[in-house]
Write an enzyme that holds these catalytic residues in place. Structure first.
Site, short mmCIF file in Angstrom:
data_model
loop_
_atom_site.label_atom_id
_atom_site.label_comp_id
_atom_site.label_asym_id
_atom_site.label_seq_id
_atom_site.Cartn_x
_atom_site.Cartn_y
_atom_site.Cartn_z
N GLY A 1 -0.70 -4.71 2.59
CA GLY A 1 -0.03 -5.24 3.34
C GLY A 1 -0.63 -6.10 4.34
N CYS A 2 0.10 -6.09 5.63
CA CYS A 2 -0.46 -6.67 7.00
C CYS A 2 -1.90 -5.95 7.29
CB CYS A 2 0.68 -6.49 7.91
SG CYS A 2 -0.07 -7.25 9.66
#
Length: 227
Positions: free
Chosen positions: A52-53
């Site tokens: 993810g981020c």
């Protein structure tokens, strides 16, 4: 001093980065200790994690004892598309990733995997993590040697049999391609922007979970690029 236009562009990117619909944050999971323990030689090793981020992935690993470097960047695509504004448009094959350097005498690769799946990434989510959606937010392990690959494969199989998740494990093991560091404003983002709304909602709880669940691995200070 940077031109005003440049600052405005960077600021707008930071506001749009790693931001999606407001949904409930996932709870940490007590992933099991690996049955296949990494057998690593002395000396610093590197590994790449996509979950993810990259702000949160970097933020957690920057608080792990034995990690000597954590760099946010892009992995999986070509050099020409390894730019943040191009990544978020999709279709680049890149994943937001973090390349870490670690001392296996302090923290082994299998222990890093356990931390990753306990407090960073949900291995059952396809092309998304938390509020962020897209192939560039996929979860993936990128082993840098045969031992890491064997440990990663064994651990994913172990997680699949653990019963901790009701959905199938979809985190992939990806072969190494070139890693491209992200723009400077993404590096050490959590340390530089502790009051950023995204950090407070999504990433600070991950670091708090690391501290609570892995006190022997937790380092209170944030490891920055400068060391």
């Amino acid at each position: 001093m940077k031109p005003v236009a440049t600052l405005l562009i960077a600021g707008s990117l930071m506001l749009s980065a790693c931001a999606g619909p407001a949904i409930a944050a996932e709870e940490p999971v007590d992933a099991p200790a690996a049955t296949r323990v990494a057998k690593e030689n002395k000396g610093l090793k590197t590994a790449i994690f996509a979950g993810g981020c990259f702000w949160g992935v970097e933020g957690v690993f920057s608080h792990v004892k034995g990690v000597t470097s954590a760099v946010s960047g892009f992995h999986g695509g070509a050099a020409g598309t390894a730019k943040y504004d191009r990544i978020i448009s999709g279709g680049t094959a890149h994943a937001e990733s973090v390349k870490i350097t670690y001392d296996p005498a302090v923290v082994r690769y299998d222990e890093l995997l356990r931390i990753f799946f306990s407090v960073v990434a949900d291995p059952t989510l396809k092309n998304r993590q938390g509020p962020d959606v897209g192939t560039h937010y996929r979860s993936a392990l990128v082993p840098m040697n045969k031992e890491q690959a064997a440990v990663a494969q064994a651990y994913l199989a172990q997680l699949g049999k653990s019963g901790l998740w009701s959905k199938p494990i979809v985190t992939a093991i990806e072969p190494y391609r070139a890693f491209y560091p992200a723009e400077g404003y993404h590096q050490d983002f959590m340390a530089k922007n502790p009051r950023h709304g995204y950090i407070l909602r999504w990433d600070k709880p991950k670091v708090e979970a690391l501290k609570a669940m892995f006190p022997n691995h937790y380092r209170s200070t944030f490891l920055t690029d400068a060391g």
